[in-house]
Design a protein around this motif. Structure first.
Motif, PDB file in Angstrom:
ATOM      1  N   ILE A 233     -55.806  43.091 -37.593  1.00 33.14           N
ATOM      2  CA  ILE A 233     -54.503  42.738 -37.238  1.00 33.14           C
ATOM      3  C   ILE A 233     -54.332  41.433 -36.686  1.00 33.14           C
ATOM      4  O   ILE A 233     -55.070  40.816 -35.835  1.00 33.14           O
ATOM      5  N   HIS A 234     -53.649  40.536 -37.695  1.00 34.07           N
ATOM      6  CA  HIS A 234     -53.831  39.235 -37.093  1.00 34.07           C
ATOM      7  C   HIS A 234     -52.141  39.016 -36.588  1.00 34.07           C
ATOM      8  O   HIS A 234     -50.975  39.809 -37.285  1.00 34.07           O
ATOM      9  N   VAL A 235     -51.806  38.084 -35.742  1.00 34.98           N
ATOM     10  CA  VAL A 235     -50.650  37.760 -35.317  1.00 34.98           C
ATOM     11  C   VAL A 235     -50.514  36.038 -35.513  1.00 34.98           C
ATOM     12  O   VAL A 235     -51.447  35.401 -35.061  1.00 34.98           O
ATOM     13  N   VAL A 236     -49.386  35.627 -36.173  1.00 33.83           N
ATOM     14  CA  VAL A 236     -48.998  34.343 -36.382  1.00 33.83           C
ATOM     15  C   VAL A 236     -47.792  34.012 -35.418  1.00 33.83           C
ATOM     16  O   VAL A 236     -46.898  34.695 -35.431  1.00 33.83           O
ATOM     17  N   LEU A 237     -48.006  33.419 -34.141  1.00 34.91           N
ATOM     18  CA  LEU A 237     -46.972  32.833 -33.447  1.00 34.91           C
ATOM     19  C   LEU A 237     -46.462  31.547 -33.919  1.00 34.91           C
ATOM     20  O   LEU A 237     -47.007  30.368 -34.019  1.00 34.91           O
ATOM     21  N   PHE A 238     -45.115  31.623 -34.153  1.00 29.75           N
ATOM     22  CA  PHE A 238     -44.363  30.405 -34.427  1.00 29.75           C
ATOM     23  C   PHE A 238     -43.643  29.812 -33.302  1.00 29.75           C
ATOM     24  O   PHE A 238     -42.911  30.678 -32.464  1.00 29.75           O
ATOM     25  N   VAL A 239     -43.853  28.531 -33.002  1.00 32.09           N
ATOM     26  CA  VAL A 239     -43.084  28.021 -31.869  1.00 32.09           C
ATOM     27  C   VAL A 239     -41.888  26.892 -32.414  1.00 32.09           C
ATOM     28  O   VAL A 239     -42.435  26.091 -33.015  1.00 32.09           O
ATOM     29  N   ILE A 240     -40.747  27.126 -32.253  1.00 32.34           N
ATOM     30  CA  ILE A 240     -39.487  26.605 -32.980  1.00 32.34           C
ATOM     31  C   ILE A 240     -38.873  25.796 -31.805  1.00 32.34           C
ATOM     32  O   ILE A 240     -37.919  26.311 -31.136  1.00 32.34           O
ATOM     33  N   SER A 241     -39.116  24.472 -31.789  1.00 33.69           N
ATOM     34  CA  SER A 241     -38.381  23.638 -30.839  1.00 33.69           C
ATOM     35  C   SER A 241     -38.317  22.184 -31.125  1.00 33.69           C
ATOM     36  O   SER A 241     -39.278  21.677 -31.710  1.00 33.69           O
ATOM     37  N   LYS A 242     -37.045  21.560 -30.835  1.00 32.31           N
ATOM     38  CA  LYS A 242     -36.985  20.110 -31.192  1.00 32.31           C
ATOM     39  C   LYS A 242     -37.744  19.281 -30.505  1.00 32.31           C
ATOM     40  O   LYS A 242     -37.310  19.254 -29.238  1.00 32.31           O
ATOM     41  N   GLN A 243     -38.446  18.506 -31.040  1.00 34.78           N
ATOM     42  CA  GLN A 243     -39.359  17.432 -30.155  1.00 34.78           C
ATOM     43  C   GLN A 243     -39.363  16.125 -31.337  1.00 34.78           C
ATOM     44  O   GLN A 243     -39.360  16.146 -32.482  1.00 34.78           O
ATOM     45  N   PRO A 244     -39.477  15.011 -30.746  1.00 36.95           N
ATOM     46  CA  PRO A 244     -39.387  13.709 -31.609  1.00 36.95           C
ATOM     47  C   PRO A 244     -40.854  13.746 -32.386  1.00 36.95           C
ATOM     48  O   PRO A 244     -41.896  14.047 -31.736  1.00 36.95           O
ATOM     49  N   PHE A 245     -40.480  13.432 -33.535  1.00 37.91           N
ATOM     50  CA  PHE A 245     -41.796  13.393 -34.472  1.00 37.91           C
ATOM     51  C   PHE A 245     -41.534  12.212 -35.472  1.00 37.91           C
ATOM     52  O   PHE A 245     -40.516  11.865 -35.652  1.00 37.91           O
TER      53      PHE A 245
END
Length: 573
Positions: A308-320
């Motif tokens: 089993i694989h897990v993909v963790l998405f981190v969604i947060s506004k940062q300067p880019f």
């Protein structure tokens, strides 16, 4: 609100040109109404003010947008009023605070002129959300402008600063010296503004019992009402929720395949999608414990040799600076590969049919003989362009500076190696359909995931966790979150598989990481055993209590109370 108040409901906010392009439609021609006269007056004074519609999905409320950047002369005059009338010093160089004060000054002038223009028997209520919108409120009250006021604080400034930095914060709230702590953290002017607004508002509202305690300790006033956040409509139920999950998961599958397949194959049917999102507050939002727990989950799954694989998405506004070119290139090449596969399939179909119905009869044809040199060359070239030797990137964008999420991933060895069972995709921007790498909006993304993770250390309400579970995705929240406490107490749902509550009020960070790791591990084990993750459903009574159609009644109660307090001798309400 527009259904209730119709043409008498207006929103006021700051004008930022880039944001206004997406959601704002200006009204060019002004009429002879009091509102139009007030707008003209502000423009004549030299301030920038816009009037139009806010383009929401199901409503078009009228909105007034004010440029918060004003002349130095006007800004200094507003700061002088804050000092002379309210004892608030704002001499330090702070660009954001200057915009807050500028917005408040123009708002004060606008509301003063508007009330001069309208009939004296017309009630006016101003409902301010958060201290940054409310610097006009104390002065309007002191000048006895004909206006009833409501102030809603969705969190306190000191709470945001103290919770991640002061040991045993929740047990010590009433022991803190607010003035000393405000000076210590360099937010004295901001805290004084917040306290002054709370003092002068006819009605003080907050969103949870936790924030109510902070209001007493830091703002010197107990809230008149607690009104938590809500949703504008009830989500679908049963098969609708599951169908939307499948549809949106396919879009996430396509993105993940595009990002990972050039480096190595990931079995999508054995992959779970976890995500965490919210304002970038590394400790307050629980990003720190989430990443610690996800790293331990990775080590455990590797040790077990789990498939089993897990993909963790981190969604947060940062300067880019911009989206990484290799991410855009990977998506483009994946789409090209899909196009070529469809083209090959379209060409092979008639050939297979002709072969089967021809002289060869029902004998299965040799597919290699049906693929001509042109098709083989096209396929080999597309495959060659698609493959790469490097690892899939962790972040989708080039960030402008150091970042705690990236730093942790590098230190913990979470770099998307093929042998890792947990992969991390850090998306430092909002998810919107028009600009999204996922070709979907945020709520569609939420529906497509398997688990939302919000183990916050400071979360007055917790809109993201509420929104997630209401749209069918199981969540992890915390017992300091307003929504977490609501679920635990009012909804009685603690312990089920749809909402898990991490104990952070009296539990150490290490203990929270251990508990969160156990939750992740059990979640993966359930998937291994069942090959299926149930969608979350809430009882009807809980859903009803979270809808704005019900919460609107609470707003009306607070507006009536504000009018009673503004005109106590009138006996009109």
């Amino acid at each position: 609100m527009t259904d209730t108040y119709g043409e008498n409901y207006f929103l006021i906010g700051p004008y930022f040109p880039e944001k206004a392009k997406l959601d704002f439609r200006p009204i060019r021609e002004l009429d002879d109404s009091p509102l139009s006269n007030a707008i003209r007056h502000i423009r004549d004074l030299g301030f920038e003010i816009h009037f139009g519609y806010w383009l929401l999905e199901e409503a078009r409320p009228k909105v007034i947008l004010i440029n918060p950047v004003i002349s130095m002369e006007a800004l200094n005059a507003a700061k002088t009023i804050l000092w002379k009338h309210h004892g608030i010093s704002t001499l330090e160089n702070n660009a954001l605070l200057d915009q807050v004060i500028g917005f408040g000054e123009v708002t004060r002038l606008f509301l003063t002129k508007l009330i001069e223009e309208i009939n004296i028997d017309q009630d006016v209520i101003a409902h301010y959300h958060e201290w940054m919108s409310a610097t006009s409120l104390p002065e309007l009250t002191c000048r006895q402008i004909r206006l009833a006021t409501v102030f809603t604080t969705h969190a306190t400034l000191l709470g945001r600063y103290l919770a991640p930095n002061e040991p045993d914060y929740f047990s010590k709230i009433r022991a803190f010296d607010w003035a000393q702590k405000a000076r210590e953290y360099g937010i004295e002017a901001q805290v004084k503004i917040e306290r002054t607004v709370a003092k002068y508002a006819n009605v003080l509202v907050t969103n949870s019992a936790s924030t109510a305690s902070e209001c007493e300790a830091f703002l010197g006033r107990h809230p008149d009402s607690i009104v938590h956040s809500g949703i504008h409509r009830k989500p679908g139920v049963g098969h609708e929720v599951f169908e939307k999950h499948l549809q949106n998961r396919e879009k996430i599958d396509a993105f993940v395949k595009a990002l990972f397949s050039p480096s190595y194959q990931l079995k999508i049917e054995k992959t779970l999608y976890f995500f965490t999102s919210g304002r970038y507050e590394f400790r307050n939002k629980g990003f720190d414990v989430t990443l610690q727990a996800i790293a331990r989950l990775n080590a455990e799954l590797v040790r077990r040799k789990s498939d089993i694989h897990v993909v963790l998405f981190v969604i947060s506004k940062q300067p880019f600076y911009h989206v990484k070119p290799d991410v855009l290139e990977a998506r483009q090449r994946f789409q090209e590969l899909q196009r070529i596969c469809k083209m090959i399939s379209a060409r092979l179909g008639p050939r297979i049919y002709a072969n089967v119905t021809g002289s060869a009869g029902h004998k299965l044809p040799d597919l290699n003989q049906l693929v001509d040199d042109e098709l083989q060359m096209t396929w080999r070239q597309a495959l060659s362009n698609f493959k790469r030797d490097s690892l899939p990137p962790i972040t989708t964008h080039h960030l402008t500076g150091q970042d705690e999420v990236l730093d942790f991933c590098q230190q913990a060895g979470l770099n998307n190696k093929e042998d890792d069972r947990v992969k991390v995709i850090y998306h430092p921007d909002f998810i919107e359909r028009a600009t999204s790498l996922f070709s979907m909006d945020y709520l569609e993304f939420v529906r497509g995931c398997h688990l939302g993770i919000f183990p916050s250390l400071y979360e007055p309400w917790g809109y993201a966790s509420m929104e997630t579970v209401l749209h069918g995705t199981p969540v992890v929240t915390s017992d300091v979150s307003g929504f977490g406490r609501f679920v635990k107490q009012a909804a009685g749902m603690e312990g089920n598989n749809e909402v898990k509550v991490v104990k952070r009020r009296e539990q150490s960070g290490e203990d929270a990481i251990v508990q969160l790791t156990e939750i992740f591990t059990e979640f993966v084990e359930d998937f291994e055993n069942q090959q299926y993750i149930p969608r979350a459903t809430l009882p009807k009574s809980v859903l009803d209590s979270l809808c704005w159609s019900e919460l609107q009644k609470r707003y009306e109660e607070n507006y009536k109370l504000a009018l009673v307090r503004y005109q106590p001798v009138a006996g009109l309400y």
